[in-house]
Design an enzyme around this catalytic site. Sequence first.
Site, PDB file in Angstrom:
ATOM      1  N   SER A  57       0.812  -1.210   0.000  1.00  0.00           N
ATOM      2  CA  SER A  57       0.000   0.000   0.000  1.00  0.00           C
ATOM      3  C   SER A  57       0.849   1.267   0.000  1.00  0.00           C
ATOM      4  O   SER A  57       0.328   2.362  -0.239  1.00  0.00           O
ATOM      5  CB  SER A  57      -0.938   0.013   1.212  1.00  0.00           C
ATOM      6  OG  SER A  57      -1.848  -1.068   1.161  1.00  0.00           O
ATOM      7  N   GLY A 250      -4.259  -2.208  -0.921  1.00  0.00           N
ATOM      8  CA  GLY A 250      -3.404  -1.857  -2.042  1.00  0.00           C
ATOM      9  C   GLY A 250      -3.090  -0.377  -2.026  1.00  0.00           C
ATOM     10  O   GLY A 250      -3.557   0.368  -1.156  1.00  0.00           O
ATOM     11  N   CYS A 277      -9.418  -2.003   3.462  1.00  0.00           N
ATOM     12  CA  CYS A 277      -8.653  -0.824   3.046  1.00  0.00           C
ATOM     13  C   CYS A 277      -8.974  -0.439   1.594  1.00  0.00           C
ATOM     14  O   CYS A 277     -10.073   0.004   1.323  1.00  0.00           O
ATOM     15  CB  CYS A 277      -7.158  -1.055   3.268  1.00  0.00           C
ATOM     16  SG  CYS A 277      -6.226   0.493   3.320  1.00  0.00           S
ATOM     17  N   LEU A 278      -8.046  -0.600   0.646  1.00  0.00           N
ATOM     18  CA  LEU A 278      -8.374  -0.300  -0.746  1.00  0.00           C
ATOM     19  C   LEU A 278      -9.549  -1.154  -1.198  1.00  0.00           C
ATOM     20  O   LEU A 278     -10.402  -0.697  -1.969  1.00  0.00           O
ATOM     21  CB  LEU A 278      -7.168  -0.541  -1.651  1.00  0.00           C
ATOM     22  CG  LEU A 278      -7.405  -0.208  -3.129  1.00  0.00           C
ATOM     23  CD1 LEU A 278      -7.437   1.303  -3.352  1.00  0.00           C
ATOM     24  CD2 LEU A 278      -6.345  -0.851  -4.016  1.00  0.00           C
ATOM     25  N   GLN A 281     -12.667   0.607  -0.430  1.00  0.00           N
ATOM     26  CA  GLN A 281     -12.945   1.694  -1.363  1.00  0.00           C
ATOM     27  C   GLN A 281     -13.434   1.162  -2.714  1.00  0.00           C
ATOM     28  O   GLN A 281     -14.372   1.712  -3.304  1.00  0.00           O
ATOM     29  CB  GLN A 281     -11.687   2.538  -1.540  1.00  0.00           C
ATOM     30  CG  GLN A 281     -11.213   3.189  -0.251  1.00  0.00           C
ATOM     31  CD  GLN A 281      -9.774   3.674  -0.332  1.00  0.00           C
ATOM     32  OE1 GLN A 281      -9.164   3.666  -1.399  1.00  0.00           O
ATOM     33  NE2 GLN A 281      -9.228   4.083   0.799  1.00  0.00           N
ATOM     34  N   ASN A 319      -3.723   2.486   7.071  1.00  0.00           N
ATOM     35  CA  ASN A 319      -2.783   2.982   6.062  1.00  0.00           C
ATOM     36  C   ASN A 319      -3.536   3.305   4.785  1.00  0.00           C
ATOM     37  O   ASN A 319      -3.722   2.439   3.934  1.00  0.00           O
ATOM     38  CB  ASN A 319      -1.683   1.950   5.786  1.00  0.00           C
ATOM     39  CG  ASN A 319      -0.789   2.369   4.639  1.00  0.00           C
ATOM     40  OD1 ASN A 319      -0.736   3.536   4.283  1.00  0.00           O
ATOM     41  ND2 ASN A 319      -0.091   1.415   4.042  1.00  0.00           N
ATOM     42  N   GLY A 321      -4.719   6.927   2.077  1.00  0.00           N
ATOM     43  CA  GLY A 321      -4.746   8.359   1.813  1.00  0.00           C
ATOM     44  C   GLY A 321      -6.022   8.813   1.144  1.00  0.00           C
ATOM     45  O   GLY A 321      -6.161  10.005   0.830  1.00  0.00           O
ATOM     46  N   PHE A 322      -6.956   7.876   0.890  1.00  0.00           N
ATOM     47  CA  PHE A 322      -8.239   8.194   0.276  1.00  0.00           C
ATOM     48  C   PHE A 322      -9.354   7.661   1.174  1.00  0.00           C
ATOM     49  O   PHE A 322      -9.128   6.772   2.002  1.00  0.00           O
ATOM     50  CB  PHE A 322      -8.341   7.576  -1.119  1.00  0.00           C
ATOM     51  CG  PHE A 322      -7.391   8.185  -2.114  1.00  0.00           C
ATOM     52  CD1 PHE A 322      -7.838   9.107  -3.045  1.00  0.00           C
ATOM     53  CD2 PHE A 322      -6.048   7.837  -2.119  1.00  0.00           C
ATOM     54  CE1 PHE A 322      -6.967   9.670  -3.966  1.00  0.00           C
ATOM     55  CE2 PHE A 322      -5.161   8.395  -3.031  1.00  0.00           C
ATOM     56  CZ  PHE A 322      -5.620   9.324  -3.947  1.00  0.00           C
ATOM     57  N   HIS A 362      -7.140  -2.119   9.248  1.00  0.00           N
ATOM     58  CA  HIS A 362      -6.429  -3.382   9.051  1.00  0.00           C
ATOM     59  C   HIS A 362      -6.576  -4.316  10.260  1.00  0.00           C
ATOM     60  O   HIS A 362      -5.837  -4.198  11.238  1.00  0.00           O
ATOM     61  CB  HIS A 362      -4.941  -3.112   8.787  1.00  0.00           C
ATOM     62  CG  HIS A 362      -4.675  -2.607   7.417  1.00  0.00           C
ATOM     63  ND1 HIS A 362      -4.386  -3.443   6.356  1.00  0.00           N
ATOM     64  CD2 HIS A 362      -4.685  -1.352   6.905  1.00  0.00           C
ATOM     65  CE1 HIS A 362      -4.207  -2.727   5.260  1.00  0.00           C
ATOM     66  NE2 HIS A 362      -4.393  -1.457   5.568  1.00  0.00           N
ATOM     67  N   GLU A 364      -5.666  -7.325  10.462  1.00  0.00           N
ATOM     68  CA  GLU A 364      -4.516  -8.236  10.578  1.00  0.00           C
ATOM     69  C   GLU A 364      -3.362  -7.593  11.328  1.00  0.00           C
ATOM     70  O   GLU A 364      -2.353  -8.247  11.609  1.00  0.00           O
ATOM     71  CB  GLU A 364      -4.065  -8.661   9.178  1.00  0.00           C
ATOM     72  CG  GLU A 364      -3.135  -7.698   8.470  1.00  0.00           C
ATOM     73  CD  GLU A 364      -3.807  -6.424   7.982  1.00  0.00           C
ATOM     74  OE1 GLU A 364      -3.086  -5.494   7.595  1.00  0.00           O
ATOM     75  OE2 GLU A 364      -5.048  -6.354   7.990  1.00  0.00           O
TER      76      GLU A 364
END
Length: 412
Positions: A57, A250, A277-278, A281, A319, A321-322, A362, A364
């Site tokens: 990521s 990612g 995470c990604l 999104q 982690n 940024g979007f 996250h 994990e």
Amino acid sequence: MPTPTGGLTMAPARLALEDGSVFHGQAFGDLSPRCIDAEVCFNTSLTGYQEILTDPSYRSQIVTMTYPLIGNYGINEADLESGKIQVSGFIVRELANVMSNYRASQKLENWLSDQNVTGITGIDTRALTRKLRTTGAMNGILCTDTNLSDAELVAQAKTAQGLVGRNLVEGVSRTEPLQWDEDLGDWAPLHGEVERPAKQFRVVAIDCGAKLNILRNLTDSGCDVIVVPWNTSAEDILAHEPDGIFVSNGPGDPAPVTETIENIKKLHGQKPIFGICLGHQLLCLSLGAETYKLKFGHRGGNQPVQNLHTGKVEITSQNHGFAVDTESLESVGAEPTHINLNDRTLAGFRHNELPIFAIQYHPEASPGPHDSRYLFDCFIDMMQTGQSPTGEKMDLAQRRRNNLITSVTNEV
């Protein structure tokens, strides 16, 4: 010429930002004359620099550690989150002269050198972090070439490409399907043991830059995991006859990852889908929601997240940024389940009708707390029932992991 400093071989290095700031320090790792352009961000974790450096990521980012002393426990082969260092550059206040850990096989600076990654030490990371928090994430140039002036480096930073509009997933995903069978083994948390389900659930994991510990947790929770490339078609995914589908973490901007988004759309209602995470999104975009870039992102192992159903707070590793626009998500039939308490951004959702749920953080860890590991159990439950977990069911799953309820019932 590189010179030895306190037992380390270093060379002059500079970090130039697009706002005109220039920080002078010493390079470590790859000392060859070079300039690296990437977005500069910061991570507030106290430990875990090895996992951070190998997290896909972080592709196309220069990572600043806010904790002041880095490298003191060296590097070992067991704590990698991918097959190589993923960051573009690394920024620390002070690089430890000595490593001390029985698991370590080499020093941090030697590891970076072996993989042609440059770090910079000896700069005021507190001042840099405050600047990024105030101004927002900025493009920067990490440079060891003494022939370039500060003004030239700032000019390069101003024209750097940045993250918005770039598909970075295709550069970190596996290119061939992989059968994954490694679980957490001896590194499973000592608390919260939950018996694996009698049935092993086949899960196809769409690799957008998946951290290895996510795959280990899926296996440890009772899944037979098949990892496929980011652009695998919906038809090829369903050909594996999965019980569920996982969309991984990612790097970068989710909007340009259009192939994955379109493939996920075709999977709606076909199988239960879980994203991290990604993946969170991408699932939201596939439903018709919108995403936007955060001012400076969430990166660290101490982010407070609240379950909107119960009000309970868990400390999480993050982690990204979007973020996902909450109103746009609600307008397409989804329900927020968690929010980030620092800025009230969306941290998790479930679909009201389809077996889909995802989280922005996250579970994990690696590095970070294990408060959220129960979410893998919620994925198992969704594959059993065909229903996305409510906030109440998530709370029950967390209580079971925390040994606050002892029996395994159909409630969870």
